[in-house]
Design a protein around this motif. Structure first.
Motif, PDB file in Angstrom:
ATOM      1  N   GLY A   1      38.026  12.321  -3.302  1.00 44.27           N
ATOM      2  CA  GLY A   1      37.403  13.040  -2.254  1.00 44.27           C
ATOM      3  C   GLY A   1      35.888  13.113  -2.157  1.00 44.27           C
ATOM      4  N   GLY A   2      35.382  14.170  -2.163  1.00 47.53           N
ATOM      5  CA  GLY A   2      33.858  14.442  -2.244  1.00 47.53           C
ATOM      6  C   GLY A   2      33.099  13.927  -0.959  1.00 47.53           C
ATOM      7  N   VAL A   3      31.778  13.642  -1.015  1.00 47.27           N
ATOM      8  CA  VAL A   3      30.964  13.255  -0.134  1.00 47.27           C
ATOM      9  C   VAL A   3      31.202  11.938   0.506  1.00 47.27           C
ATOM     10  CG1 VAL A   3      28.982  14.634  -0.574  1.00 47.27           C
ATOM     11  CG2 VAL A   3      29.387  12.582  -1.889  1.00 47.27           C
TER      12      VAL A   3
ATOM     13  N   MET B   1      32.645  13.886   6.198  1.00 51.17           N
ATOM     14  CA  MET B   1      31.283  14.124   5.882  1.00 51.17           C
ATOM     15  C   MET B   1      30.432  12.751   6.169  1.00 51.17           C
ATOM     16  SD  MET B   1      31.310  16.678   3.718  1.00 51.17           S
ATOM     17  CE  MET B   1      30.044  16.472   2.452  1.00 51.17           C
TER      18      MET B   1
ATOM     19  N   TYR C   1      27.037  20.973  -0.988  1.00 53.56           N
ATOM     20  CA  TYR C   1      27.778  19.824  -0.422  1.00 53.56           C
ATOM     21  C   TYR C   1      26.997  18.680  -0.591  1.00 53.56           C
ATOM     22  CZ  TYR C   1      31.710  22.235   1.493  1.00 53.56           C
ATOM     23  OH  TYR C   1      32.775  23.049   1.782  1.00 53.56           O
TER      24      TYR C   1
ATOM     25  N   ASN D   1      37.333  18.615  -4.497  1.00 54.11           N
ATOM     26  CA  ASN D   1      37.078  17.673  -3.516  1.00 54.11           C
ATOM     27  C   ASN D   1      35.798  17.414  -2.980  1.00 54.11           C
ATOM     28  OD1 ASN D   1      37.343  20.173  -1.997  1.00 54.11           O
ATOM     29  ND2 ASN D   1      38.243  19.423  -0.428  1.00 54.11           N
TER      30      ASN D   1
ATOM     31  N   GLN E   1      33.127  17.270  -7.407  1.00 52.96           N
ATOM     32  CA  GLN E   1      34.154  16.541  -8.289  1.00 52.96           C
ATOM     33  C   GLN E   1      33.977  16.394  -9.608  1.00 52.96           C
ATOM     34  OE1 GLN E   1      34.722  12.573  -6.697  1.00 52.96           O
ATOM     35  NE2 GLN E   1      33.721  13.120  -4.773  1.00 52.96           N
TER      36      GLN E   1
END
Ligand SMILES: Nc1ncnc2c1ncn2[C@@H]1O[C@H](COP(=O)(O)OP(=O)(O)OP(=O)(O)O)[C@@H](O)[C@H]1O
Ligand SMILES: Nc1ncnc2c1ncn2[C@@H]1O[C@H](COP(=O)(O)OP(=O)(O)OP(=O)(O)O)[C@@H](O)[C@H]1O
Ligand SMILES: [Mg+2]
Ligand SMILES: [Mg+2]
Lengths: 341, 344
Positions: free
Chosen positions: A80-82, A87, A128, B184, B187
């Motif tokens: 996932g993540g940015v 996003m 984020y 998510n 990380q």
């Protein structure tokens, strides 16, 4: 009455991203209702899936041209993540404000009454930022970035929203007693903007206390403005007490573009069972598309759509499982169509 | 750890440190002392008060001797402490946390039978990492109008709190541990926290382990709190979730809390404030401190005393005849305390 300019009735193009999982099911619901109303919009549909490396350039171009997009969920890839497409869309289009409207729908029993909260969340920085690294093995750091620029523009948007929607109070949510500089800067920006809106009440609340207040006296809240992470939590809490993410509308907006989607859950694509049985709740996205119609200055179409959805909920005959019913998506859509004036 | 506890010389009483604290603190601490006496709890209190001057050895109004007392006794109870406004000293709570290395904050959250809230099916434990994360205090201005705040996650602190969570679950007959995270998005940091939880989970095959994203957790908690059992999480999430859970059962006036520190220290505390508006008026509700003292007794394995006191408190509240003002009643602190003693 609404006096349009000549030509305002010509259909407007809207970019449509059905997305993953139950996305096509709920965007399909919107298409049917728009069709039945003869709403002055037509969709430019694009296949985008959460596991793509990037948002295809023609999709970004379409949104840039149309200014408005409606989207189902996009699955956040594992890891996932940015790099999540949700996003990327927010970043590329600088959709800096996320808005979720959490309110009790008449006829839908929940634990709390008189909930009517709009959470406006900064969408581009904060926790984020995606800046993380391992200092030495076993020690990792993550940077939270707060800027005056982003704090000011989200505060301005929140107050402007409150002003234009006849809302009475804006609450800034923070943890400035611990993060004195970062959340301090956020608060400072909110205070400055608040001083330009003397008719709107302004207060501040620490995020832990705020969560407690939300589950005990949610009726005290009106508009809430928050940095990125707190907004995510507050919106999900507020959505939960008002009836669940399946019914709360929302969207993301910046200076030039807007994406409308299910409010508290961009990453929600349902599960296999929901998809197989075709029982996703279309209510959140239908209400989001009513928000979209209002955004496009088609107020009476927005009203018609909202009223029809509200009638179906109030009647209580056709509800999906998350609202305690057994209906399929299509049964709810048919009920909405039957209730259209 | 039970064996190397300090017993008072002439009897086999367990010595425990008591900080009555500020504001309503002394009144609610009196209530605890009284109830412990009537219930014959084998504890001898060593009372310590917040000083009026800064002790240079601790840079705070808490004296070195007070801290030593907790270190020696390994167990204590603390009322609310209001940090005097002014510069040049640390907050009292921060001093305790840092000096005693209180790494885990444990808050049992259960619906009090007879005290109706909108959520009547809560029975969960939140365990919060208390020493790092977003509360590292590392912040700076990069250029004008741009600030950064550091969140630090270490393997050592994550393992330590995860170990405690599983140990707690096992020793308290709990079935499931949920690690709450936002890996998510974050990380590496939350990823490390999860990795540590997984490692510890492997050593406890009898306990179900799951991972829940924090935003989803918030929603699940308000829709159906019965979905959760033991929750373990990094600092900020723990702060938010534990207060949210307190809200579910009626607020900070009712929720117990206990801090676990290095070397097996347990410092139970009421998490509410010093309530200066009602201090000295015999109006305060001692429930949170009482239930905190119950968690302390459980830590000492004095389960029958813990049960007796907890039952008496719950019965008194459920009966509804004696309740303090914050619960909509008219009783004084002493009347409420007496009613509990009568129920013992
Ligand atoms: N439209 C819907 N119809 C039916 N159930 C839904 C719907 N939306 C949400 N749910 C239920 O709520 C659960 C949690 O959803 P949520 O939308 O918060 O997902 P999410 O993956 O956490 O999204 P995000 O990361 O953006 O917050 C889902 O797994 C689903 O069971
Ligand atoms: N144990 C208690 N019994 C009855 N009322 C309480 C109790 N604890 C808090 N209150 C009430 O709750 C409100 C908030 O008080 P609290 O002391 O928690 O916050 P505070 O004023 O910020 O204190 P502090 O500065 O010590 O944190 C007050 O009106 C107080 O009277
Ligand atoms: Mg969610
Ligand atoms: Mg807190």
């Amino acid at each position: 009455t609404y006096m349009p300019r000549p030509g305002d009735g010509s259909p407007r193009p809207v970019t449509l991203i059905p997305g993953d999982g139950v996305g096509p099911l709920v965007t399909g619901a919107v298409e049917q209702v728009m069709d039945a109303m003869h709403a002055p919009v037509y969709f430019e549909k694009y296949d985008v899936y959460g596991d793509m490396k990037n948002v295809p350039p023609e999709v970004l171009e379409s949104i840039k041209k149309n200014k408005v997009c409606l989207k189902g969920g996009l699955r956040t890839p594992v890891g996932g993540g940015v790099s999540s497409l949700n996003m990327i869309l927010r970043k590329e289009l600088d959709l800096y404000a996320s808005l979720v409207h959490c309110f009790n729908l008449p006829g839908l029993p929940t634990r709390h009454e008189n909930v009517d909260i709009v959470v406006i969340r900064e969408n581009t920085e904060g926790e984020y930022a995606g800046l993380e690294h391992e200092v030495i093995p076993g020690v990792v750091e993550s940077l939270k970035v707060i800027t005056k620029f982003c704090s000011e523009r989200i505060a301005k948007y929140a107050f402007e929203y409150a002003y234009l929607n006849n809302r009475k109070k804006v609450t800034a949510v923070h943890k400035a007693n611990i993060m004195k500089l970062a959340d301090g800067l956020f608060l400072e920006s909110c205070r400055e903007v608040a001083s330009h809106y003397p008719t709107i009440q302004y207060n501040e609340m620490i995020v832990d206390n705020c969560s407690m207040q939300l589950v005990s006296k949610p009726e005290q809240f009106d508009v809430m403005v928050t940095p990125n992470l707190y907004g995510n939590l507050i919106a999900n809490t507020a959505a939960g007490i008002a009836g669940g993410t399946g019914v709360m509308p929302g969207g993301n907006v910046g200076a030039d573009h807007a994406i409308f989607e299910q409010g508290a859950s961009a990453g929600n694509v349902g599960n296999e069972k929901l998809l197989e049985q075709k029982k996703a709740n279309p209510v959140a996205l239908l209400l989001s598309s009513a928000m979209m119609l209002r955004h496009l200055q088609f107020p009476s179409f927005a009203d018609r759509l909202e009223i029809a959805v509200m009638r179906v909920i109030e009647e209580g005959k056709y509800r999906t499982k998350d609202l305690g019913g057994h209906s399929t998506t299509q049964e709810v859509v048919d009920a909405v169509l039957a209730n259209l004036d | 750890s039970f064996l190397n506890r300090s017993f008072s010389s002439e009897s086999n009483l367990i010595r425990a440190t008591l900080f009555p604290g500020d504001g309503i603190g002394p009144e609610i601490a009196d209530s605890v002392k009284q109830i412990f006496k009537v219930a014959d709890v084998p504890i001898e209190w060593e009372e310590h008060f917040v000083g009026t001057e800064i002790d240079p050895r601790t840079q705070s109004f808490l004296t070195w001797e007070s801290l030593e007392s907790v270190r020696r006794n390994k167990v204590g109870l603390k009322g609310p402490m209001a940090t005097p406004i002014g510069k040049g000293h640390r907050s009292l709570n921060l001093t305790l946390r840092k000096e005693l290395n209180l790494y885990a904050n444990v808050r049992p959250c259960y619906s009090l039978p007879g005290y109706k809230t909108k959520y009547d099916d809560v029975d969960l434990i939140t365990i919060r990492e208390n020493t790092e994360g977003e509360y590292s205090g590392l912040e700076h201005q990069v250029v004008r109008g741009v600030v950064e705040s550091l969140k630090i996650i270490t393997r050592q602190a994550s393992l330590r709190v995860a170990e405690y969570a599983f140990y707690y679950a096992k020793t308290h007959g709990r079935q499931r541990v949920s690690a709450i995270h936002k890996a998510n998005i974050m990380q590496k940091t939350d990823g490390l926290f999860l990795k540590c939880c997984r490692e510890v989970a492997e050593k406890y095959p009898e306990i179900t382990y799951e991972e829940v994203v924090i935003d989803n957790c918030c929603m699940m908690l308000v829709k159906n709190p019965a979905l959760f059992d033991v929750l373990v999480m990094p600092n900020l999430y723990g702060d938010i979730i534990s207060d949210l859970c307190a809200g579910l059962i009626g607020g900070l006036g009712l929720t117990p809390s206990c801090n676990i520190g290095e070397g097996g220290i347990a410092l139970a505390e009421a998490v509410h404030g010093s309530a200066p508006d009602i201090a000295g008026k015999n109006l305060a509700n001692p429930t949170a401190l009482l239930l905190s003292s119950v968690t302390m007794l459980r830590h000492l394995d004095l389960h029958d005393k813990a049960d007796r006191i907890q039952d008496a408190v719950l019965k008194t509240i459920a009966e509804g005849k004696y309740r303090t003002g914050d619960l909509g009643g008219k009783s004084t602190t002493s009347e409420f305390t007496k009613a509990i003693c009568d129920h013992l």
